[in-house]
Design an enzyme around this catalytic site. Structure first.
Site, PDB file in Angstrom:
ATOM      1  N   HIS A  18       1.046   6.309   3.609  1.00  0.00           N
ATOM      2  CA  HIS A  18       0.338   7.394   2.920  1.00  0.00           C
ATOM      3  C   HIS A  18      -0.889   6.819   2.217  1.00  0.00           C
ATOM      4  O   HIS A  18      -1.166   5.616   2.299  1.00  0.00           O
ATOM      5  CB  HIS A  18       1.279   8.169   1.997  1.00  0.00           C
ATOM      6  CG  HIS A  18       1.882   7.387   0.858  1.00  0.00           C
ATOM      7  ND1 HIS A  18       1.132   6.860  -0.166  1.00  0.00           N
ATOM      8  CD2 HIS A  18       3.168   7.042   0.588  1.00  0.00           C
ATOM      9  CE1 HIS A  18       1.918   6.250  -1.030  1.00  0.00           C
ATOM     10  NE2 HIS A  18       3.169   6.329  -0.584  1.00  0.00           N
ATOM     11  N   HIS A  21      -0.666   3.578   0.234  1.00  0.00           N
ATOM     12  CA  HIS A  21      -0.590   2.335   1.007  1.00  0.00           C
ATOM     13  C   HIS A  21      -1.955   1.911   1.520  1.00  0.00           C
ATOM     14  O   HIS A  21      -2.337   0.747   1.430  1.00  0.00           O
ATOM     15  CB  HIS A  21       0.354   2.499   2.210  1.00  0.00           C
ATOM     16  CG  HIS A  21       1.753   2.843   1.825  1.00  0.00           C
ATOM     17  ND1 HIS A  21       2.379   3.970   2.282  1.00  0.00           N
ATOM     18  CD2 HIS A  21       2.631   2.225   1.015  1.00  0.00           C
ATOM     19  CE1 HIS A  21       3.598   4.027   1.777  1.00  0.00           C
ATOM     20  NE2 HIS A  21       3.765   2.980   0.999  1.00  0.00           N
ATOM     21  N   CYS A 126      19.656  -0.884  -7.789  1.00  0.00           N
ATOM     22  CA  CYS A 126      18.911   0.236  -7.189  1.00  0.00           C
ATOM     23  C   CYS A 126      18.560  -0.170  -5.779  1.00  0.00           C
ATOM     24  O   CYS A 126      17.812  -1.135  -5.575  1.00  0.00           O
ATOM     25  CB  CYS A 126      17.639   0.547  -7.974  1.00  0.00           C
ATOM     26  SG  CYS A 126      16.581   1.706  -7.055  1.00  0.00           S
ATOM     27  N   CYS A 129      14.807  -0.079  -4.712  1.00  0.00           N
ATOM     28  CA  CYS A 129      14.059  -1.227  -5.261  1.00  0.00           C
ATOM     29  C   CYS A 129      14.604  -2.546  -4.730  1.00  0.00           C
ATOM     30  O   CYS A 129      13.970  -3.579  -4.891  1.00  0.00           O
ATOM     31  CB  CYS A 129      14.194  -1.355  -6.771  1.00  0.00           C
ATOM     32  SG  CYS A 129      13.547  -0.057  -7.764  1.00  0.00           S
ATOM     33  N   CYS A 144      17.740   4.540 -12.068  1.00  0.00           N
ATOM     34  CA  CYS A 144      16.766   3.467 -11.878  1.00  0.00           C
ATOM     35  C   CYS A 144      15.511   3.758 -12.711  1.00  0.00           C
ATOM     36  O   CYS A 144      14.994   4.875 -12.679  1.00  0.00           O
ATOM     37  CB  CYS A 144      16.403   3.384 -10.399  1.00  0.00           C
ATOM     38  SG  CYS A 144      14.899   2.443 -10.114  1.00  0.00           S
ATOM     39  N   HIS A 147      12.716   4.653  -9.922  1.00  0.00           N
ATOM     40  CA  HIS A 147      12.894   5.812  -9.040  1.00  0.00           C
ATOM     41  C   HIS A 147      13.555   7.024  -9.699  1.00  0.00           C
ATOM     42  O   HIS A 147      13.488   8.128  -9.155  1.00  0.00           O
ATOM     43  CB  HIS A 147      13.724   5.418  -7.806  1.00  0.00           C
ATOM     44  CG  HIS A 147      13.003   4.488  -6.901  1.00  0.00           C
ATOM     45  ND1 HIS A 147      13.038   3.122  -7.054  1.00  0.00           N
ATOM     46  CD2 HIS A 147      12.181   4.728  -5.860  1.00  0.00           C
ATOM     47  CE1 HIS A 147      12.291   2.557  -6.127  1.00  0.00           C
ATOM     48  NE2 HIS A 147      11.755   3.507  -5.395  1.00  0.00           N
ATOM     49  N   LYS A 299       3.395   9.675  -9.607  1.00  0.00           N
ATOM     50  CA  LYS A 299       3.025   8.682  -8.598  1.00  0.00           C
ATOM     51  C   LYS A 299       3.211   9.271  -7.206  1.00  0.00           C
ATOM     52  O   LYS A 299       4.249   9.871  -6.916  1.00  0.00           O
ATOM     53  CB  LYS A 299       3.910   7.440  -8.745  1.00  0.00           C
ATOM     54  CG  LYS A 299       3.527   6.376  -7.746  1.00  0.00           C
ATOM     55  CD  LYS A 299       4.526   5.234  -7.664  1.00  0.00           C
ATOM     56  CE  LYS A 299       4.120   4.295  -6.551  1.00  0.00           C
ATOM     57  NZ  LYS A 299       5.187   3.474  -6.035  1.00  0.00           N
ATOM     58  N   LYS A 302       6.936   8.965  -1.282  1.00  0.00           N
ATOM     59  CA  LYS A 302       7.729   9.782  -0.373  1.00  0.00           C
ATOM     60  C   LYS A 302       8.866  10.452  -1.144  1.00  0.00           C
ATOM     61  O   LYS A 302       9.150  11.626  -0.940  1.00  0.00           O
ATOM     62  CB  LYS A 302       8.297   8.870   0.711  1.00  0.00           C
ATOM     63  CG  LYS A 302       9.029   9.593   1.810  1.00  0.00           C
ATOM     64  CD  LYS A 302       9.583   8.577   2.768  1.00  0.00           C
ATOM     65  CE  LYS A 302      10.590   9.150   3.712  1.00  0.00           C
ATOM     66  NZ  LYS A 302      11.314   8.089   4.434  1.00  0.00           N
TER      67      LYS A 302
HETATM   68  N1  MSP Z   1       7.536  -4.261   0.648  1.00  0.00           N
HETATM   69  C1  MSP Z   1       7.204  -4.233  -0.729  1.00  0.00           C
HETATM   70  C2  MSP Z   1       6.108  -5.220  -1.035  1.00  0.00           C
HETATM   71  C3  MSP Z   1       6.380  -6.632  -0.653  1.00  0.00           C
HETATM   72  S1  MSP Z   1       5.016  -7.665  -0.934  1.00  0.00           S
HETATM   73  C4  MSP Z   1       5.588  -9.183  -0.719  1.00  0.00           C
HETATM   74  C5  MSP Z   1       6.748  -2.835  -1.121  1.00  0.00           C
HETATM   75  N2  MSP Z   1       6.315  -2.054  -0.128  1.00  0.00           N
HETATM   76  S2  MSP Z   1       5.794  -0.559  -0.277  1.00  0.00           S
HETATM   77  O1  MSP Z   1       5.683  -0.039   1.066  1.00  0.00           O
HETATM   78  O2  MSP Z   1       6.589   0.177  -1.182  1.00  0.00           O
HETATM   79  O3  MSP Z   1       4.320  -0.670  -0.778  1.00  0.00           O
HETATM   80  C6  MSP Z   1       4.037  -0.938  -2.106  1.00  0.00           C
HETATM   81  C7  MSP Z   1       2.548  -1.016  -2.280  1.00  0.00           C
HETATM   82  O4  MSP Z   1       1.875   0.112  -1.675  1.00  0.00           O
HETATM   83  C8  MSP Z   1       2.128  -0.939  -3.729  1.00  0.00           C
HETATM   84  O5  MSP Z   1       2.246  -2.152  -4.409  1.00  0.00           O
HETATM   85  C9  MSP Z   1       0.697  -0.502  -3.585  1.00  0.00           C
HETATM   86  O6  MSP Z   1      -0.052  -1.588  -3.131  1.00  0.00           O
HETATM   87  C10 MSP Z   1       0.810   0.545  -2.475  1.00  0.00           C
HETATM   88  N3  MSP Z   1       1.157   1.860  -3.004  1.00  0.00           N
HETATM   89  C11 MSP Z   1       2.227   2.644  -2.654  1.00  0.00           C
HETATM   90  N4  MSP Z   1       2.147   3.825  -3.324  1.00  0.00           N
HETATM   91  C12 MSP Z   1       1.056   3.827  -4.117  1.00  0.00           C
HETATM   92  C13 MSP Z   1       0.442   4.778  -4.959  1.00  0.00           C
HETATM   93  N5  MSP Z   1       0.930   5.970  -5.165  1.00  0.00           N
HETATM   94  N6  MSP Z   1      -0.718   4.419  -5.542  1.00  0.00           N
HETATM   95  C14 MSP Z   1      -1.317   3.203  -5.327  1.00  0.00           C
HETATM   96  N7  MSP Z   1      -0.753   2.298  -4.535  1.00  0.00           N
HETATM   97  C15 MSP Z   1       0.452   2.554  -3.966  1.00  0.00           C
HETATM   98  O7  MSP Z   1       6.780  -2.529  -2.294  1.00  0.00           O
END
Ligand code: MSP
Length: 637
Positions: A18, A21, A126, A129, A144, A147, A299, A302
């Protein structure tokens, strides 16, 4: 040559990407492109995190093998990479053999350091997480803290890492001169977490099939975070011969920058450096945690169900405007809100109006005056040059500090200076009155030159459109160095292609259409617009102006043309739609609130250099006046 290594988090594959990411990857890509232009040796990594309980569960739910789910989501990431023009040098997947080798090697080193031991592990877990929490950290009803979903009690035999041993070294690291955890607010947050005491960390899971078997501990699988964090070095060849990339970008690298969202700060600013300390490896030079994209105050995620799919936006507006919006709207390090309205407003104001109009105006005038070519004579003594000398360093400093929105602001200030300059020099009049003189050439060349500098500064942000803008002003070769931002690069007397709209205006009403809420019959609970940070409000320059003259615009019922003293050398000409509510005579001498840094606009062919503020009752304006007489030009804040 500085070696510059930038990484994004590796994304979980239990969801398709999304906007949140793609944001981190867009920021990393923009930085990588900027650094390449600066002349650094750059390596840019992103990838996917494919192991762990969540992925295992998500795959099971769909009735597919975890690797099938991973492959499918990875192909979505590849599609988005192509659409958004990400220039990553590599894409690591934690299911790759090279990564497993890296993980095995780091574990060997942790073991050699005497930092691993087996023990029973009990606590509140969790699963989204993949993290244990203490009773104290939980939310109401044992939920959590991240979450808000219920946690589960877990008790099993695990391998532990002696995290507690690294407490003091971590604190010393946070306090070191290089300020490795940024921004400062995040450093303070993580510092006080570590100061309050560190417990050893469980780095394995029992009964988990989808992961890397823990070397030396049969029946245990490597904890997904120890697995995932190692990607930053396994991708460079750590554990598979520690080859030249590893040496250049990690072992001996100048900048090792991990860009992350604030949700995973603890993992990157506590666990990751502690693992590296234990393994005797260099630490990142910077861990930078940006804020969240929120929607409707929450935030974007999903689980909350408030996500925006990047494809929809790209389909409608194009990839580069999406990239621009993301980096302009968010102050890097703070949270930002997404709304369709905010997107359209920013697109129309910054891209369609300020940038698009300036480009088409200077190109059209130059073509018309100089036989379809750029002006024959350059210019190196004028206010636009002064502005460029001031604003290009401002842009570069901001980029070096990862302040993307500030860097873009500097470019837009230059565009505004250039368009103000054109308004004052009136080349459209000069061409009529004097023809294609040297004077006209200088004026238009300055306009083109400002656009050229701005488009060069935009190359990292809009990798597809910035070269198109350069081509539109006669610069065929895309610059490979930031030195192109120096004054003087617009070629003389070269062919200018027929202009075509680069950023077609979006009709907000049409776009938002049915989605727009009907007028509320009752009083709204609060403001209906998204909350903004104070600095955003202060982008608007409000001043008190004294109306000196006022007259009706011929053939218009509504428009009144005024000259308003806002404390500047010459009064402003402001045209306002207040003619149904006011007579010109009653306006003279009145003081009003004026928006002083608004892009000039033409109303019935008459230029308006600002806007007066009025309350609006069913469209009928009621002007705002200061409580007492104040000097013209007094700031309103
Ligand atoms: N897999 C772990 C990260 C491991 S790194 C060694 C993870 N993945 S995640 O798919 O949940 O992605 C997290 C990252 O996506 C966040 O740290 C950020 O970079 C980005 N974001 C996900 N949602 C976000 C927002 N709503 N806003 C900004 N960035 C966001 O955690």
């Amino acid at each position: 040559m500085t070696s510059f290594y930038v990484t994004t988090p590796i994304y979980y594959v239990n969801d398709v990407p999304h906007l949140g990411h793609i944001f981190t990857t867009t920021a990393a890509d923009t930085l990588a492109r900027y650094r390449r232009l600066k002349g650094d040796a750059v390596y840019f990594l992103t990838g996917t995190d494919e192991h762990g309980q969540n992925i295992e569960r998500a795959a099971k739910k769909e009735g597919v093998a975890p690797i099938e789910l991973a492959d499918r989501v990875v192909s979505r990431y590849f599609e988005l990479r192509d659409r958004l023009g990400f220039s990553n040098d590599d894409f690591i997947r934690t299911t790759q053999e090279r990564h497993h080798k890296g993980v095995q090697e780091i574990i060997r080193r942790l073991e050699d350091a005497g930092d691993l031991y087996a023990a029973r592990h009990e606590g509140w877990y969790c699963s989204p997480c993949e993290t244990f929490y203490t009773e104290k950290e939980l939310g109401p009803d044992k939920t959590c803290p991240v979450h808000g979903t219920p946690v589960e009690w877990k008790s099993e035999e695990n391998v532990f890492f002696r995290l507690s041993k690294y407490q003091q070294r971590l604190l010393d690291w946070y306090d070191s001169d290089q300020e490795p955890v940024r921004p400062a607010s995040r450093r303070n947050e993580v510092r006080s977490f570590v100061e309050s005491g560190l417990r050893d960390l469980s780095v394995s899971r029992a009964n988990l099939e989808w992961g890397i078997p823990f070397p030396g501990y049969p029946g245990q699988t490597v904890y997904v975070w120890l697995d995932a964090l190692t990607n930053y070095i396994s991708a460079l060849g750590f554990g598979t011969g520690d080859g030249p990339l590893y040496k250049k970008f990690w072992q001996e690298g100048d900048v090792r920058l991990n860009l992350i969202g604030k949700d995973i700060l603890r993992h990157h600013a506590v666990y990751w450096p502690a693992f590296l300390m234990s393994a005797g490896l260099p630490l990142p030079t910077t861990v930078f945690a940006h804020g969240w994209w929120n929607r409707d105050g929450k935030k974007m995620s999903k689980s909350t169900g408030n996500i925006v799919r990047p494809d929809d936006l790209i389909d409608r507006f194009g990839a580069d405007p999406v990239r621009y919006f993301l980096l302009r709207e968010m102050v890097f390090g703070q949270d930002a809100s997404y709304s369709d309205e905010a997107f359209i407003e920013r697109y129309n104001a910054d891209l369609a109006n300020t940038l698009g109009n300036t480009v088409s105006r200077v190109v059209t005038l130059s073509r018309g005056a100089f036989g379809g070519k750029t002006p024959p004579v350059p210019c190196d003594d004028n206010p636009v040059l002064e502005a460029a000398r001031r604003l290009v360093p401002e842009y570069r400093t901001a980029m070096d500090e990862l302040a993307f929105s500030r860097a873009l602001e500097a470019l837009w200030k230059l565009l505004n200076e250039a368009s103000q300059y054109l308004v004052t020099r009136e080349p459209w009049k000069v061409v009529k009155e004097e023809g294609p003189t040297e004077k006209l050439s200088r004026i238009l060349w300055n306009g083109l030159e400002a656009v050229r500098i701005v488009a060069t500064g935009l190359l990292p942000f809009m990798p597809k459109i910035a070269p198109q803008i350069l081509a539109a002003i006669g610069v065929a070769k895309v610059p490979a160095s930031l030195t192109a931002m120096e004054w003087g690069g617009t070629p003389n007397s070269v062919e200018l292609p027929e202009p075509s709209p680069i950023f077609p205006r979006i009709d907000k009403k049409e776009y938002l259409g049915a989605a727009k809420a009907p007028e509320p019959a009752t009083k709204p609970a609060r403001s209906e617009k998204p909350v903004i940070a104070i600095d955003k409000f202060f982008e608007t320059e409000l001043k008190v102006g004294t109306i000196q003259t006022a007259e009706r615009v011929p053939k218009s019922e509504k428009l009144i043309k005024m000259s308003v003293d806002v404390g500047e050398e010459t009064p402003r000409q402001i045209v306002a739609g207040i003619g149904l509510a006011y007579q010109p005579e009653e306006l003279v001498g009145k003081q009003v609130a004026v928006v002083a840094n608004l892009q000039p606009a033409k109303l019935m062919g008459i230029e308006s250099q600002g806007m007066v503020l009025a309350a609006s009752i069913d469209g009928k304006p009621v002007l705002l006046h200061p409580d007492k007489q104040v000097p013209a030009g007094t700031q309103v804040k």
